[in-house]
Design an enzyme around this catalytic site. Structure first.
Site, PDB file in Angstrom:
ATOM      1  N   LYS A 171       0.335  -1.058  -0.211  1.00  0.00           N
ATOM      2  CA  LYS A 171      -0.024   0.285   0.135  1.00  0.00           C
ATOM      3  C   LYS A 171       1.428   1.072   0.062  1.00  0.00           C
ATOM      4  O   LYS A 171       0.345   2.364  -0.626  1.00  0.00           O
ATOM      5  CB  LYS A 171      -0.858  -0.214   0.863  1.00  0.00           C
ATOM      6  CG  LYS A 171      -2.268  -0.910   1.117  1.00  0.00           C
ATOM      7  CD  LYS A 171      -2.715  -1.005   2.368  1.00  0.00           C
ATOM      8  CE  LYS A 171      -3.826  -1.522   2.346  1.00  0.00           C
ATOM      9  NZ  LYS A 171      -3.196  -3.329   2.520  1.00  0.00           N
TER      10      LYS A 171
ATOM     11  N   GLU B 285      -2.480   6.415   8.023  1.00  0.00           N
ATOM     12  CA  GLU B 285      -2.944   7.154   7.723  1.00  0.00           C
ATOM     13  C   GLU B 285      -4.315   8.869   8.641  1.00  0.00           C
ATOM     14  O   GLU B 285      -4.746   7.584   9.543  1.00  0.00           O
ATOM     15  CB  GLU B 285      -3.783   7.699   6.541  1.00  0.00           C
ATOM     16  CG  GLU B 285      -3.449   6.303   5.718  1.00  0.00           C
ATOM     17  CD  GLU B 285      -4.341   5.666   4.464  1.00  0.00           C
ATOM     18  OE1 GLU B 285      -5.892   5.868   5.302  1.00  0.00           O
ATOM     19  OE2 GLU B 285      -4.017   4.956   3.138  1.00  0.00           O
TER      20      GLU B 285
ATOM     21  N   HIS C 169     -14.247  -3.505   9.636  1.00  0.00           N
ATOM     22  CA  HIS C 169     -13.029  -2.979   8.013  1.00  0.00           C
ATOM     23  C   HIS C 169     -13.758  -3.972   6.999  1.00  0.00           C
ATOM     24  O   HIS C 169     -12.316  -3.528   6.065  1.00  0.00           O
ATOM     25  CB  HIS C 169     -11.620  -2.414   8.320  1.00  0.00           C
ATOM     26  CG  HIS C 169     -11.557  -1.797   9.939  1.00  0.00           C
ATOM     27  ND1 HIS C 169     -12.172  -0.032   9.855  1.00  0.00           N
ATOM     28  CD2 HIS C 169     -11.046  -2.348  10.521  1.00  0.00           C
ATOM     29  CE1 HIS C 169     -11.491   0.112  10.550  1.00  0.00           C
ATOM     30  NE2 HIS C 169     -11.193  -0.910  11.349  1.00  0.00           N
TER      31      HIS C 169
ATOM     32  N   ARG D  38      -7.753  -8.004  -8.762  1.00  0.00           N
ATOM     33  CA  ARG D  38      -7.894  -9.329  -9.091  1.00  0.00           C
ATOM     34  C   ARG D  38      -9.730  -8.414  -8.457  1.00  0.00           C
ATOM     35  O   ARG D  38     -10.167  -7.607  -8.588  1.00  0.00           O
ATOM     36  CB  ARG D  38      -7.876  -9.675  -7.616  1.00  0.00           C
ATOM     37  CG  ARG D  38      -8.248  -9.412  -6.149  1.00  0.00           C
ATOM     38  CD  ARG D  38      -7.916 -10.052  -4.946  1.00  0.00           C
ATOM     39  NE  ARG D  38      -8.082  -9.043  -3.789  1.00  0.00           N
ATOM     40  CZ  ARG D  38      -9.737  -8.744  -2.938  1.00  0.00           C
ATOM     41  NH1 ARG D  38      -9.966  -8.727  -3.567  1.00  0.00           N
ATOM     42  NH2 ARG D  38      -9.475  -8.032  -2.015  1.00  0.00           N
TER      43      ARG D  38
END
Length: 693
Positions: free
Chosen positions: A116, A200, A235, A292
């Site tokens: 990421k 983040e 999440h 994907r």
């Protein structure tokens, strides 16, 4: 051209891929583990190969073995589905080296998006908007704490590799930071084999909007609608829809163009998803790219009329995209609800066991069910606890939402805990109906979404008692009935008195419910049973007959209502009667049974009187909630602890669970060390209650 396809996955996605491949005339090859020897995807495929033991590391993650199988049988292509090897760049590279089509992007593209932090650096160069954060390689505790304090709170810790909510933690202040870092590292390492983290800035009430992209080997790339995936727990998404509601045409195009730019920045090929966070001011930020097919791809198929797996297979074979951007047409609206074996009222704890009863909604042009499970199949602790995906569509959002709610009401599962009633409450919530939601929807409306208190309604209990009496009568009428069975001695006969039936039931709250039903009309196993049950609410009159797995009931409740005489100041009681007729589906395995009524399920266990005290004394707070592995001890033997304090962490189904102290006391023993396997129900730790407790 692809002639033979190996599906390196299991469950509903394997079944989904097999279906399209076979329609295209492609021979299908499945793989399976010990736990999946008799699985649906194995039965559907043309051929199936054994990989090994049930744990993914000993079966579905054995990439070299899968490639060897493909080589030995001259298989042209491997479709990885999602999860397992789908975003494993090394596996994709091995396929390329073996000249086997990998149905997905190149290994270089997976590498680029696999981290990421690296992905965000690429997106920054491509001018795709980013959320402020730290994505660096320096991963020491001191560095992460420094960056977190510089960024400010709240913030989000995320695993740099992988997804699905694993290795993700929300941190509100510095006091929570270090424990969250350590926990996220452990979970990321277990799930993805890499403990690298990124930080983040946490947006308080964003929406999760993603864009489906497709690219071919010729360099063309388009986007196929957008999806809203804001309804999440842990999440992880539970309800998705397409297109995302409330977006202007301008914003939709901006997000689509940004998604295409992101895909082109890494020379992407095949199906991919660009995930964005959409803030309350309609600014959007790149979150991650999934290289994907997504779990929620069916909603895009419903509104575009396209088969995305067919597109994947054609593009993997070298064909160009069949459509240009201006040829993509979006029609109607679609929802997907993920049916999980889990307990929403217990922090969504995954469930395992036998699916003893299954009645699905009727499939058709507007209702689709993607499933890898059949009745009597086992939900294993080794894999994700998804049972099925329910997908519906209609001409607009409100009509599609009506279909979703009705289909959830018609979906009946017995034998294990599931989330269908929870999903139905989401679908009918006013804020969801109005598309007024963000990623904290479940937390914000938790009082309305979790199991309502049925303590004031005795109707389910009355029906459960009636069912038990009717069921016992059927057993007694069966000549093969065990004469020594405790349920074989339940005629209720009393000399010169109405027959009386005593029923003791244990509900899901481990509360014993004792009912006494008086038989008012003689009956048999083939004629309706008629009973009275006296309660504080009034008198229930129940007439019911059990046919196969359906209890047909007429039920009346007689109550007393206070009225005032017009000629006096005195009040008097007048009767008030309500009557209704019901057909209630029932699923039973051993002494456990479930009633399905009005989209709700009510579970009970029939118990004998002498077992009541044992059941009431059950206390499993310190026991393993399922099969798993002890990760770490949070305290030491001899430590004093307070109620709610974490004692140890265990891992199951790739998620961590903290076992907490049920009361103040002293830790007297740990029965398992970190790394040891534990069975469902095994006592993990012992706490001696404090004298003051």
């Amino acid at each position: 051209m692809i002639i033979k396809l190996l599906i390196a996955n299991r469950g509903e996605i394997a079944c989904r891929i097999i279906r399209t491949a076979q329609e295209m005339g492609i021979a299908t090859y499945a793989v399976y583990s010990d736990a999946d020897k008799h699985a649906k995807h194995v039965a559907l495929a043309d051929h199936a190969f054994y990989l090994g033991a049930s744990a993914p590391s000993e079966s579905y993650l054995k990439g070299e073995m899968i490639i060897d199988i493909a080589k030995h049988h001259d298989i042209d292509a491997i479709h990885p589905g999602y999860g397992f090897l789908s975003e494993n760049a090394d596996f994709a590279r091995q396929c390329e080296q073996a000249q086997i089509h990998f149905v997905g992007p190149s290994s270089d593209a997976i590498d680029a998006m696999g981290s990421k932090s690296a992905a965000k650096a690429i997106m920054e160069k491509a001018n795709v908007p980013l959320v402020p954060g730290y994505h660096g390689d320096e991963q020491g505790d001191d560095k992460l704490i420094f960056e977190a304090n510089a960024m400010g709170y709240p913030l989000l810790i995320k695993a740099a590799f992988g997804g699905g909510g694993k290795g993700m933690r929300i941190v509100e202040n510095e006091a929570e930071l270090l424990d969250a870092i350590h926990s996220a590292r452990r979970e990321a390492s277990t799930a993805f084999g890499n403990d690298k983290l990124l930080l983040e800035r946490y947006l308080r009430q964003p929406r999760h909007v993603e864009v489906q992209v497709f690219a071919d080997s010729q360099g063309d790339c388009i986007y196929l609608s957008d999806r809203d995936c804001s309804i999440q727990r842990r999440h992880q998404k539970v309800i998705e829809e397409a297109p995302a509601p409330g977006l202007s045409n301008t914003l939709r195009q901006q997000m689509g163009d940004a998604a295409v730019a992101a895909a082109k920045a890494i020379n992407y090929r095949g199906a991919g998803t660009i995930e964005f966070l959409l803030d309350t001011d309609n600014r959007f930020y790149f979150m991650e790219m999934n290289t994907r097919l997504q779990v929620e791809h069916p909603v895009t198929e419903m509104v575009t009329g396209l088969d995305l797996v067919q597109w994947q297979l054609d593009i993997a074979a070298g064909h160009p995209l069949p459509l240009k951007q201006d040829q993509v047409i979006i029609t109607g609206h679609a929802f997907e609800a993920r049916i999980y074996a889990e307990d929403p009222d217990n922090d969504f704890l995954p469930a395992s066991g036998t699916l003893s009863f299954l009645r699905e909604p009727t499939a058709g042009p507007h209702v689709r069910i993607d499933s890898g499970i059949r009745e009597k199949d086992e939900i294993s602790t080794f894999y994700d606890p998804m049972i099925a995906k329910l997908i519906v569509c209609d001409k607009d959002r409100l009509h599609a939402l009506h279909r979703l709610h009705r289909s959830l009401t018609d979906y009946h599962i017995g034998g294990l805990t599931h989330n269908i009633p929870f999903l139905a409450r989401i679908a009918s919530h006013n804020a969801f109906v109005d598309a007024n939601f963000s990623t904290d929807f479940i937390e914000r409306y938790n009082k309305a979404l979790f199991t309502p208190d049925h303590s004031d309604s005795l109707l389910p209990l009355a029906l459960a008692g009636l069912y038990q009496v009717c069921y016992r009568k059927q057993i007694n009428a069966n000549p093969q009935c065990d004469a020594h069975s405790p349920w074989g001695l339940s005629s209720g006969f009393r000399l010169n008195r109405a027959q009386t039936h005593h029923v003791n039931l244990l509900d899901d709250n481990h509360q014993v419910q004792a009912l006494t039903l008086l038989e008012t009309h003689s009956s048999s196993a083939t004629s309706p049973c008629v009973y009275q049950w006296q309660t504080e609410q009034g008198e229930y009159r129940l007439s019911g007959q059990l046919t196969d797995k359906t209890l047909n009931v007429e039920i009346s409740l007689d109550t007393q209502q206070a009225t005032t005489d017009n000629n006096s100041e005195h009040s008097q009681q007048s009767p008030l009667q309500t009557t209704q007729q019901l057909s209630v589906l029932v699923s039973q395995i051993d002494d456990d049974f479930t009633l399905f009524m009005d989209g709700q399920s009510f579970h009970y266990r029939a118990i004998q009187t002498q077992a009541i005290e044992e059941e009431e004394n059950l206390s499993d707070k310190l026991n393993a909630p399922m099969n798993g592995t002890v990760v770490t001890h949070l305290v030491s033997q001899g430590d004093s602890v307070t109620a709610g304090q974490g004692l140890l962490v265990m891992e199951a189904m790739k998620m961590e669970y903290t076992i907490e102290a049920p009361f103040d006391g002293i830790v007297s023993a740990f029965y398992f060390e970190p790394g040891e396997l534990v069975s469902d129900g095994a006592q993990l730790v012992d706490v001696e209650a404090s004298v003051e407790a």
